[in-house]
Design an enzyme around this catalytic site. Structure first.
Site, PDB file in Angstrom:
ATOM      1  N   HIS A  87       5.415  18.044   7.982  1.00 45.19           N
ATOM      2  CA  HIS A  87       5.240  16.775   7.244  1.00 45.19           C
ATOM      3  C   HIS A  87       4.384  15.793   8.070  1.00 45.19           C
ATOM      4  O   HIS A  87       4.058  16.273   9.431  1.00 45.19           O
ATOM      5  CB  HIS A  87       6.603  15.977   7.247  1.00 45.19           C
ATOM      6  CG  HIS A  87       7.393  15.657   8.635  1.00 45.19           C
ATOM      7  ND1 HIS A  87       8.383  16.520   8.974  1.00 45.19           N
ATOM      8  CD2 HIS A  87       7.288  14.695   9.308  1.00 45.19           C
ATOM      9  CE1 HIS A  87       8.685  15.926  10.235  1.00 45.19           C
ATOM     10  NE2 HIS A  87       8.170  14.911  10.551  1.00 45.19           N
ATOM     11  N   HIS A 129       2.542  11.080  13.822  1.00 47.67           N
ATOM     12  CA  HIS A 129       2.667  12.273  14.160  1.00 47.67           C
ATOM     13  C   HIS A 129       2.505  13.312  13.022  1.00 47.67           C
ATOM     14  O   HIS A 129       2.569  12.942  11.945  1.00 47.67           O
ATOM     15  CB  HIS A 129       3.954  12.910  15.163  1.00 47.67           C
ATOM     16  CG  HIS A 129       5.270  12.802  14.399  1.00 47.67           C
ATOM     17  ND1 HIS A 129       5.935  11.465  14.428  1.00 47.67           N
ATOM     18  CD2 HIS A 129       5.901  13.614  13.612  1.00 47.67           C
ATOM     19  CE1 HIS A 129       6.864  11.637  13.751  1.00 47.67           C
ATOM     20  NE2 HIS A 129       7.008  12.687  13.160  1.00 47.67           N
ATOM     21  N   GLU A 138       6.929  11.116   6.237  1.00 45.57           N
ATOM     22  CA  GLU A 138       7.774  10.123   6.947  1.00 45.57           C
ATOM     23  C   GLU A 138       7.262   9.146   7.264  1.00 45.57           C
ATOM     24  O   GLU A 138       6.024   9.049   7.571  1.00 45.57           O
ATOM     25  CB  GLU A 138       8.178  11.122   8.255  1.00 45.57           C
ATOM     26  CG  GLU A 138       9.163  10.376   9.262  1.00 45.57           C
ATOM     27  CD  GLU A 138       9.359  11.186  10.463  1.00 45.57           C
ATOM     28  OE1 GLU A 138       8.553  12.078  11.101  1.00 45.57           O
ATOM     29  OE2 GLU A 138      10.561  10.860  11.140  1.00 45.57           O
TER      30      GLU A 138
HETATM   31 CO    CO Z   1       8.690  13.605  12.143  1.00 51.61          CO
END
Ligand code: CO
Length: 134
Positions: free
Chosen positions: A79, A7, A130
């Site tokens: 992120h 994502h 991440e």
């Molecule tokens: Co995230």
């Protein structure tokens, strides 16, 4: 080592308004809002055919996105999340190469119920990364 883009996360000052932008204006499929007290955020996920967008709103007084929203009052890309097959193996490899893992270096359970880690933006082209075990 990294696999799919899981994502793109966007921090927003008003999660409900942002959700409506995605639901209404952009016509996307959006999830229900979920509080993630361990991460100091509330999240809404937008399902796209090839990836997801994670809308992040502040939760509580010490939200980790508070500083970001101060610098980006309209919100902004916060992120990117990449999938890795084995998060501890990925961490060990990155640490060996001098990359900085945020927090205590131990994976936490993320918004999808899977272990995640965050990597220092200075080591990754100015982008907070991440990693999620998938
Ligand atoms: Co995230």
């Amino acid at each position: 080592m990294i696999g799919r883009l899981n994502h793109v996360a966007i921090a927003v000052p008003d999660l409900k308004a942002a959700t409506e932008v995605y639901r209404h204006t952009l016509g996307a499929k959006v999830s229900a809002e979920e509080e993630q007290p361990e991460h100091g955020v509330s999240t809404v996920f937008i399902e796209l055919p090839n990836t997801k967008i994670e809308l992040l709103g502040m939760l509580g007084d010490n939200s980790p996105i508070a500083g970001f929203l101060e610098r980006n009052p309209n919100g902004g890309i916060h992120h990117l999340c990449y999938e890795v097959p084995d998060i501890k193996a990925a961490r060990d490899r990155l640490v060996e190469q001098g990359a900085r893992v945020l927090g205590n270096g131990e994976p936490k359970i993320g918004a999808h119920g899977k272990p995640v880690l965050f990597l220092h933006p200075k080591d990754f082209c100015g982008t907070l990364v991440e990693l999620e075990e998938a």
